[in-house]
Scaffold this motif. Structure first.
Motif, mmCIF file in Angstrom:
data_model
loop_
_atom_site.group_PDB
_atom_site.id
_atom_site.type_symbol
_atom_site.label_atom_id
_atom_site.label_comp_id
_atom_site.label_asym_id
_atom_site.label_seq_id
_atom_site.Cartn_x
_atom_site.Cartn_y
_atom_site.Cartn_z
ATOM 1 N N VAL A 108 2.033 -4.070 4.102
ATOM 2 C CA VAL A 108 3.285 -3.356 3.874
ATOM 3 C C VAL A 108 2.949 -1.928 3.462
ATOM 4 O O VAL A 108 2.461 -1.686 2.362
ATOM 5 C CB VAL A 108 4.142 -4.036 2.789
ATOM 6 C CG1 VAL A 108 5.498 -3.333 2.675
ATOM 7 C CG2 VAL A 108 4.329 -5.518 3.094
ATOM 8 N N CYS A 109 3.192 -0.983 4.358
ATOM 9 C CA CYS A 109 2.915 0.434 4.093
ATOM 10 C C CYS A 109 4.155 1.039 3.441
ATOM 11 O O CYS A 109 5.153 1.278 4.123
ATOM 12 C CB CYS A 109 2.585 1.167 5.379
ATOM 13 S SG CYS A 109 1.190 0.491 6.285
ATOM 14 N N VAL A 110 4.099 1.274 2.150
ATOM 15 C CA VAL A 110 5.281 1.745 1.428
ATOM 16 C C VAL A 110 5.153 3.189 0.947
ATOM 17 O O VAL A 110 5.997 3.672 0.202
ATOM 18 C CB VAL A 110 5.617 0.818 0.239
ATOM 19 C CG1 VAL A 110 6.136 -0.497 0.728
ATOM 20 C CG2 VAL A 110 4.413 0.617 -0.666
ATOM 21 N N PRO B 169 -0.762 10.867 5.538
ATOM 22 C CA PRO B 169 -0.300 9.926 6.555
ATOM 23 C C PRO B 169 -1.447 9.087 7.122
ATOM 24 O O PRO B 169 -2.589 9.543 7.203
ATOM 25 C CB PRO B 169 0.285 10.842 7.643
ATOM 26 C CG PRO B 169 0.557 12.131 6.954
ATOM 27 C CD PRO B 169 -0.486 12.273 5.906
ATOM 28 N N LEU C 170 2.045 -5.847 10.326
ATOM 29 C CA LEU C 170 2.156 -4.565 9.628
ATOM 30 C C LEU C 170 3.594 -4.088 9.700
ATOM 31 O O LEU C 170 4.244 -4.176 10.753
ATOM 32 C CB LEU C 170 1.219 -3.536 10.255
ATOM 33 C CG LEU C 170 1.169 -2.157 9.599
ATOM 34 C CD1 LEU C 170 -0.228 -1.554 9.712
ATOM 35 C CD2 LEU C 170 2.178 -1.201 10.242
ATOM 36 N N THR C 171 4.097 -3.589 8.575
ATOM 37 C CA THR C 171 5.441 -3.020 8.552
ATOM 38 C C THR C 171 5.447 -1.753 7.720
ATOM 39 O O THR C 171 4.687 -1.616 6.761
ATOM 40 C CB THR C 171 6.472 -4.031 7.990
ATOM 41 O OG1 THR C 171 7.782 -3.470 8.065
ATOM 42 C CG2 THR C 171 6.164 -4.402 6.550
ATOM 43 N N ARG C 172 6.306 -0.813 8.118
ATOM 44 C CA ARG C 172 6.519 0.413 7.349
ATOM 45 C C ARG C 172 8.014 0.468 7.006
ATOM 46 O O ARG C 172 8.807 1.078 7.706
ATOM 47 C CB ARG C 172 6.088 1.639 8.154
ATOM 48 C CG ARG C 172 6.183 3.014 7.479
ATOM 49 C CD ARG C 172 5.943 3.004 5.999
ATOM 50 N NE ARG C 172 5.844 4.340 5.420
ATOM 51 C CZ ARG C 172 6.626 4.768 4.429
ATOM 52 N NH1 ARG C 172 7.584 3.987 3.952
ATOM 53 N NH2 ARG C 172 6.444 5.968 3.906
ATOM 54 N N PHE D 124 -5.942 2.588 3.800
ATOM 55 C CA PHE D 124 -5.430 1.778 4.909
ATOM 56 C C PHE D 124 -6.444 0.752 5.400
ATOM 57 O O PHE D 124 -6.152 -0.450 5.484
ATOM 58 C CB PHE D 124 -4.996 2.695 6.058
ATOM 59 C CG PHE D 124 -4.437 1.967 7.242
ATOM 60 C CD1 PHE D 124 -3.225 1.312 7.164
ATOM 61 C CD2 PHE D 124 -5.128 1.939 8.446
ATOM 62 C CE1 PHE D 124 -2.696 0.647 8.267
ATOM 63 C CE2 PHE D 124 -4.615 1.282 9.556
ATOM 64 C CZ PHE D 124 -3.389 0.629 9.454
ATOM 65 N N ASP E 77 0.836 -1.201 0.000
ATOM 66 C CA ASP E 77 0.000 0.000 0.000
ATOM 67 C C ASP E 77 0.874 1.256 0.000
ATOM 68 O O ASP E 77 1.483 1.605 1.006
ATOM 69 C CB ASP E 77 -0.917 -0.001 1.222
ATOM 70 C CG ASP E 77 -1.990 1.073 1.162
ATOM 71 O OD1 ASP E 77 -1.769 2.092 0.485
ATOM 72 O OD2 ASP E 77 -3.043 0.900 1.793
ATOM 73 N N SER E 78 0.910 1.926 -1.146
ATOM 74 C CA SER E 78 1.674 3.161 -1.274
ATOM 75 C C SER E 78 0.789 4.395 -1.188
ATOM 76 O O SER E 78 1.263 5.516 -1.348
ATOM 77 C CB SER E 78 2.419 3.178 -2.614
ATOM 78 O OG SER E 78 1.498 3.057 -3.690
ATOM 79 N N GLY F 291 -1.796 5.018 1.478
ATOM 80 C CA GLY F 291 -1.828 5.494 2.851
ATOM 81 C C GLY F 291 -3.207 5.743 3.416
ATOM 82 O O GLY F 291 -4.046 4.826 3.502
ATOM 83 N N THR G 93 2.572 7.188 1.368
ATOM 84 C CA THR G 93 1.407 7.893 1.903
ATOM 85 C C THR G 93 0.937 8.951 0.902
ATOM 86 O O THR G 93 0.811 10.125 1.237
ATOM 87 C CB THR G 93 1.737 8.547 3.253
ATOM 88 O OG1 THR G 93 2.900 9.374 3.093
ATOM 89 C CG2 THR G 93 2.005 7.502 4.315
#
Length: 326
Positions: free
Chosen positions: A237-239, A245, A262-264, A223, A216-217, A219, A241
């Protein structure tokens, strides 16, 4: 004189200034680099707007490709005349320029088979795609991923790489034109998030199970739907925003939605070790040189048109990669 795009205050595209700059000679551990092409990335707008604060005045851009014109004392990884590319974060800020002095450490030698334009359009996106595909999750053939912004620069590389690995790719786009681009570059299914419920459609496409991983780019606006698209114990995977944010949330929601992870991640942490960077770059360059992954450079600008380039990027008019031709 050399030219550069710089900011003296934060704000909209109008704060970008095209200026004369004095480059000087490289010091210890540095090189003087003549750029041939410079990459345009969404992160550039964060530096310009102040979302990523830096001391002012400041240069813009973190990615470019060119030729080493001089080397300072102690430089061993590159030599005068080498074709190189680079990407980074604060350590490489100032890429919007015709020439610059830069630390030698971030530089990656560029194979002859890859043009400067291609390199500038894919070094950040390509290395990002490389760590997403090879370091984030133990993918196996048959896994399914949800890829937001599938027609964007990272999206087009990830979808092609995923196809090579035997993954099923569900991509999200904002128009029929972008859907066609995504399908042509490896997506098995596309969802138009402007008129479809993404999570609902993902469940339909996966027989109610959900996907192993979401990239997910976007944000803020995607989300919740991304979390609802994951299977039990899936990875979010938050890649990026692009829509803003992600608001604060109670981690309990991860348990309630299936014990999710979840990872950023940040590219810098996956290429901090020179050996890791070289391994990822070699695999990326190998795919591109062999034609297994194609890099779409769909927008080209003059450096003095940086303001318009940022407007196009922020209004989502672009597909694939954008570069400044020097």
């Amino acid at each position: 004189m050399a030219k550069a795009v710089r900011i003296h205050e934060t704000g909209g595209p109008e704060v970008l200034r095209y200026e004369n700059v004095d480059v000087g000679k490289p010091g210890p551990g540095q090189v003087r680099l003549r750029h041939e092409a410079v990459g345009l990335n969404f992160a550039d707008t964060y530096f310009r707007s102040g979302l990523y604060p830096v001391p002012l005045p400041a240069g813009m851009g973190v990615e470019a490709a060119g030729v080493v014109e001089a080397v300072g004392e102690g430089v061993t990884n590159v030599a005068e005349g080498d074709r190189v590319t680079y990407t980074g974060f604060i350590d490489t800020l100032g890429a919007y320029s015709t020439e610059r002095v830069i630390a030698a450490a971030p530089l990656i030698k560029l194979p002859a088979a890859i043009s400067f334009e291609t390199a500038a359009g894919m070094t950040m996106r390509g290395l990002t795609s490389a760590y997403l595909m090879r370091r984030i999750y133990p993918f196996k053939a048959g896994d399914t991923i949800l890829l937001h912004a599938a027609a964007g620069g990272v999206g087009l590389i990830v979808s092609q790489w995923a196809r090579l690995m035997g993954l099923t790719v569900i991509g999200t786009v904002s128009s029929d034109a972008k859907a066609a681009v995504a399908l042509a570059h490896g997506c098995d299914h596309v969802i138009d998030y402007s008129r479809e419920d993404v999570a609902k459609r993902v469940r339909e496409l996966t027989d109610g199970v959900g996907v192993q991983v979401v990239f997910d780019s976007v944000g803020k606006s995607t989300f919740e739907g991304s979390l609802d698209s994951l299977k039990r114990r899936g990875l979010m995977v938050c890649v990026g925003t692009a829509s803003g944010p992600i608001p604060p949330f109670n981690p309990q929601i991860l348990a309630m939605k299936g014990s999710l992870f979840l990872t950023r991640p940040a590219l810098a942490d996956y290429i901090a070790d020179p050996a890791d960077k070289r391994e990822l770059a070699d695999e990326l360059f190998g795919h591109i040189a062999a034609g297994r992954i194609e890099i779409e450079v769909n927008q080209r600008y003059a450096l003095e048109d940086a303001g318009q380039a940022h407007r196009d990027l922020e209004s989502r008019k672009t597909t694939g990669s954008s570069v400044f031709i020097i």
